[in-house]
Design a protein around this motif. Structure first.
Motif, short mmCIF file in Angstrom:
data_model
loop_
_atom_site.label_atom_id
_atom_site.label_comp_id
_atom_site.label_asym_id
_atom_site.label_seq_id
_atom_site.Cartn_x
_atom_site.Cartn_y
_atom_site.Cartn_z
N ASN A 284 -68.58 -23.58 12.38
CA ASN A 284 -69.01 -24.94 12.75
C ASN A 284 -68.05 -26.01 12.24
O ASN A 284 -68.32 -27.19 12.42
N GLY A 285 -66.96 -25.60 11.59
CA GLY A 285 -66.02 -26.56 11.03
C GLY A 285 -65.27 -27.33 12.10
O GLY A 285 -64.98 -26.80 13.18
N MET A 286 -64.93 -28.58 11.80
CA MET A 286 -64.18 -29.42 12.73
C MET A 286 -63.03 -30.14 12.02
O MET A 286 -62.59 -31.20 12.44
N CYS A 287 -62.53 -29.54 10.92
CA CYS A 287 -61.41 -30.15 10.20
C CYS A 287 -60.11 -29.97 10.98
O CYS A 287 -60.02 -29.11 11.86
N THR A 288 -59.11 -30.77 10.65
CA THR A 288 -57.81 -30.69 11.32
C THR A 288 -56.72 -30.47 10.26
O THR A 288 -56.96 -30.57 9.06
N PHE A 289 -55.52 -30.16 10.77
CA PHE A 289 -54.42 -29.80 9.87
C PHE A 289 -53.14 -30.51 10.28
O PHE A 289 -52.92 -30.78 11.46
N GLU A 290 -52.33 -30.77 9.29
CA GLU A 290 -51.07 -31.45 9.53
C GLU A 290 -49.93 -30.63 8.94
O GLU A 290 -50.04 -30.10 7.83
N ALA A 291 -48.84 -30.53 9.69
CA ALA A 291 -47.65 -29.86 9.18
C ALA A 291 -46.87 -30.85 8.32
O ALA A 291 -46.48 -31.92 8.79
N TYR A 292 -46.70 -30.51 7.04
CA TYR A 292 -45.98 -31.40 6.14
C TYR A 292 -44.48 -31.18 6.30
O TYR A 292 -43.96 -30.08 6.07
N ILE A 293 -43.77 -32.25 6.71
CA ILE A 293 -42.32 -32.17 6.95
C ILE A 293 -41.62 -33.20 6.06
O ILE A 293 -41.68 -34.41 6.33
N PRO A 294 -40.96 -32.76 5.00
CA PRO A 294 -40.31 -33.70 4.06
C PRO A 294 -38.91 -34.13 4.50
O PRO A 294 -38.01 -34.30 3.67
N TYR A 295 -38.71 -34.26 5.80
CA TYR A 295 -37.41 -34.66 6.33
C TYR A 295 -37.61 -35.74 7.39
O TYR A 295 -38.65 -35.81 8.03
N THR A 296 -36.59 -36.56 7.57
CA THR A 296 -36.62 -37.56 8.63
C THR A 296 -36.22 -36.90 9.94
O THR A 296 -35.61 -35.81 9.94
N MET A 297 -36.53 -37.55 11.06
CA MET A 297 -36.12 -37.01 12.36
C MET A 297 -34.60 -36.95 12.46
O MET A 297 -34.06 -36.04 13.09
N MET A 298 -33.91 -37.90 11.83
CA MET A 298 -32.45 -37.89 11.87
C MET A 298 -31.91 -36.67 11.14
O MET A 298 -30.98 -35.99 11.63
N GLU A 299 -32.47 -36.35 9.97
CA GLU A 299 -32.03 -35.17 9.22
C GLU A 299 -32.29 -33.88 10.01
O GLU A 299 -31.45 -32.98 10.02
N ILE A 300 -33.43 -33.84 10.66
CA ILE A 300 -33.78 -32.65 11.45
C ILE A 300 -32.83 -32.50 12.63
O ILE A 300 -32.28 -31.41 12.86
N SER A 301 -32.64 -33.57 13.40
CA SER A 301 -31.78 -33.49 14.58
C SER A 301 -30.32 -33.20 14.21
O SER A 301 -29.63 -32.47 14.94
N ASN A 302 -29.84 -33.72 13.09
CA ASN A 302 -28.46 -33.45 12.66
C ASN A 302 -28.28 -31.96 12.32
O ASN A 302 -27.26 -31.35 12.67
N LYS A 303 -29.27 -31.38 11.64
CA LYS A 303 -29.16 -29.97 11.29
C LYS A 303 -29.23 -29.09 12.54
O LYS A 303 -28.50 -28.09 12.65
N ILE A 304 -30.09 -29.46 13.48
CA ILE A 304 -30.21 -28.68 14.72
C ILE A 304 -28.92 -28.76 15.52
O ILE A 304 -28.44 -27.76 16.07
#
Length: 325
Positions: A284-304
């Motif tokens: 019966n639970g209705m909790c939600t979850f968040e992915a914790y990402i300790p990086y900026t979008m710029m850092e992510i896109s540069n590495k990709i």
């Protein structure tokens, strides 16, 4: 600003699927109740033998209708599990595009079927639970209560019509809480089995009356549907994030529904969990979850971008994650 993986569309769909299943289940039980009400009128209240025969036929028909209801519920739940998992995948693909990944249209295409199979067959849970066994258990409980109502009603000297009225009350999905009870009173009989009467011609009670309390007839089905949809959301969330090197932890967000959020979920609200340690939300639970990402979008896109332009093996964490695409 740190990157945010938004699952709002998936969470909106979870609420929508839950509402749709709730309405569908209510409709199925309402149709059962209406059918029982029609048959009740045909039983009659004259006290002849045919009434008892019609009562047995009513019990048979209720059981048959209930089997059809549970078949529909199982199909609906299974379909909702798949739809829920697919929505999480679609949200994930949108986020991957924003991060700078190419050709992600087929990413995690295996997830919906995989999650559906794992939940339906009980691989997600301990013991030998399966969706079919849960449905069968609810059916057995329903049938046991039908038998109990008829057995106790007969022992109490109720007519076939009165017992049928009790059955009608039991299968009514709109019955108010204060009315979800059936009283049984045994009466004294002579050696020939006939009721003993007092000087006013009334049956003489034999001991205290018993009260059979019952909950909403559709509660178990509603609870099961809500739980399976929520677990599909959580399981899909974990699968798509498991090997993502930019996601380091998960954050628990309690549903915050006034009067409905349990103390445990309130305590978990905002807590960070390691990827392998996220607790499965309770029934019966209705909790939600968040992915914790300790990086900026710029850092992510540069590495990709660097990964795309580097030899295989330069970024093994991204090599592993890309196998999901």
């Amino acid at each position: 600003m740190m990157a945010i993986f938004n699952l709002r569309k998936s969470e909106e769909l979870r609420n929508k699927l839950t509402r749709e299943q709730q309405k569908k289940i209510q409709k199925l039980y309402k149709e059962l109740y209406e059918d029982v009400s029609k048959q009740l009128k045909r039983i009659g209240n004259t006290g002849d033998r045919l009434e008892r025969i019609r009562l047995m036929m009513l019990q048979r028909d209720i059981k048959s209708s209930y089997r059809k209801i549970t078949d529909e519920i199982e199909k609906g739940i299974t379909s909702s599990i798949t739809d829920m998992s697919r929505a999480v995948v679609e949200d994930t693909r949108e986020f991957l595009k924003k991060c700078g990944y190419y050709d992600v249209e087929g990413a995690f295409s295996y997830v919906p079927d995989n999650i559906t199979r794992r939940i339906v067959t009980g691989q997600v849970y301990s013991g030998n639970w399966t969706l079919s066994k849960a449905i069968w258990g609810h059916t057995q409980d329903f049938n046991d209560k039908l038998t109990y109502i008829i057995g106790q009603g007969t022992a109490s000297g109720k007519s076939a019509y009165e017992i049928a009225e009790d059955l009608e009350k039991y299968v009514n999905p709109t019955k108010k809480k204060a009315s979800r009870e059936i009283k049984f009173q045994k009466y004294k009989r002579d050696t020939n089995g006939k009721f003993l009467l007092d000087e006013k011609g009334n049956r003489i009670p034999d001991g205290r009356s018993r009260t059979f309390y019952f909950g909403d007839v559709d509660y178990n089905a509603q609870r099961l549907a809500r739980t399976m949809i929520s677990h599909a959301y959580q399981q899909a969330f974990e699968v798509v994030n498991k090997n993502d090197p930019f996601v380091t932890e998960y954050i628990w967000h309690s549903s915050g529904q006034h009067g409905r959020t349990c103390q445990l979920c309130l305590e978990r609200d905002g807590q960070h969990f390691k990827k392998d340690d996220l607790p499965l939300d309770h029934p019966n639970g209705m909790c939600t979850f968040e992915a914790y990402i300790p990086y900026t979008m710029m850092e992510i896109s540069n590495k990709i971008a660097a990964w795309y332009n580097s030899p295989s093996g330069t970024y093994p964490d991204l090599d592993l994650y890309a196998q999901e695409f």
